[in-house]
Design an enzyme around this catalytic site. Sequence first.
Site, PDB file in Angstrom:
ATOM      1  N   ASN A 147     -22.241 -36.768  15.215  1.00 49.21           N
ATOM      2  CA  ASN A 147     -24.222 -37.321  14.318  1.00 49.21           C
ATOM      3  C   ASN A 147     -23.683 -37.432  12.660  1.00 49.21           C
ATOM      4  O   ASN A 147     -23.436 -36.837  12.005  1.00 49.21           O
ATOM      5  CB  ASN A 147     -24.874 -36.451  14.331  1.00 49.21           C
ATOM      6  CG  ASN A 147     -25.674 -36.184  15.683  1.00 49.21           C
ATOM      7  OD1 ASN A 147     -26.092 -36.767  16.102  1.00 49.21           O
ATOM      8  ND2 ASN A 147     -24.797 -35.142  16.233  1.00 49.21           N
ATOM      9  N   GLU A 148     -23.251 -39.182  12.584  1.00 55.22           N
ATOM     10  CA  GLU A 148     -22.533 -39.423  11.143  1.00 55.22           C
ATOM     11  C   GLU A 148     -24.562 -39.498  10.180  1.00 55.22           C
ATOM     12  O   GLU A 148     -25.553 -39.630  11.601  1.00 55.22           O
ATOM     13  CB  GLU A 148     -22.629 -40.778  11.723  1.00 55.22           C
ATOM     14  CG  GLU A 148     -20.700 -41.294  12.497  1.00 55.22           C
ATOM     15  CD  GLU A 148     -19.470 -39.959  11.813  1.00 55.22           C
ATOM     16  OE1 GLU A 148     -20.084 -39.826  10.994  1.00 55.22           O
ATOM     17  OE2 GLU A 148     -18.603 -40.867  12.497  1.00 55.22           O
ATOM     18  N   PRO A 149     -23.683 -40.454   8.765  1.00 54.06           N
ATOM     19  CA  PRO A 149     -24.503 -40.571   7.986  1.00 54.06           C
ATOM     20  C   PRO A 149     -25.941 -41.056   9.177  1.00 54.06           C
ATOM     21  O   PRO A 149     -25.616 -42.385   9.632  1.00 54.06           O
ATOM     22  CB  PRO A 149     -23.988 -40.410   6.783  1.00 54.06           C
ATOM     23  CG  PRO A 149     -22.624 -39.799   7.028  1.00 54.06           C
ATOM     24  CD  PRO A 149     -22.578 -40.131   8.250  1.00 54.06           C
TER      25      PRO A 149
END
Length: 247
Positions: A147-149
């Site tokens: 879950n990236e930025p």
Amino acid sequence: PVSVFPDPAKASVAVAQRIANLIKDKQAKGESAVLGLATGATPVRVYAELVRLHKEEGLSFKNVVTFNLDEYYPMHPEAAQSYVRFMKENLFSHIDIDPVNIHIPDGTIALEDIPAYCLEYERQISSYGGLDLQILGIGRTGHIGFNEPGSAPNSGTRLVTLDDLTRRDASFDFGGKENVPTKAITMGIGTIFKAREIILMAWNQKKAEIIKKAVEGEMSSDVPATYLQQSSSVEFVLDADAASELT
Ligand code: F6R
């Protein structure tokens, strides 16, 4: 809460002990222990200690059900960098877990089938009553799982695009950033949050900056791990180096 250990080895033994205790408590009740697992460098010693507990102290994994956080996409399970391979080599081949109880996102699924596949992954987790304990590492982007930025706090399992920094950090394993897949299938922040207990582990100086942001920074989708500040069931397990910038 934040627990700081002098080194990753001691921290890993403590985390493995908590996992073992959960497994044994559930065994005593005739129930399954449902574990959410991570890959990468961080949990390697935890898995090594679980293997030791199995081989030397008779810890059984017969009642254990596992769901891994993520897998690169596309990714063949036999490829050297696959998380299926990682989990076999570091844990599953060395313990008595029933293979039908192992779940890892499938990096070979056809693109058009991914949404249904991801819903099914969520449904399977729910069918076991949800995750008892989720183990996490943290990426230098602040990702948990992949879950990236920009990830939403209520996100579910889905196909995501990897951050450039994440691909750079993986470039050694793939022999160059250009060989690192651009996408992954990951449990969402919402999926992780449903776990009854969450342990985020981080070691080494190179994680100190992101740990400071994750633990003390303002909550923001710019650093997805900051969402964990909202949960009362999260423990940050750190070594002294990763904790070195905390006030
Ligand atoms: C792995 C995962 C990632 C890693 C993170 C840290 O399943 O979900 O979030 O935990 O990228 O990786 P390492 O431990 O290699 O520093």
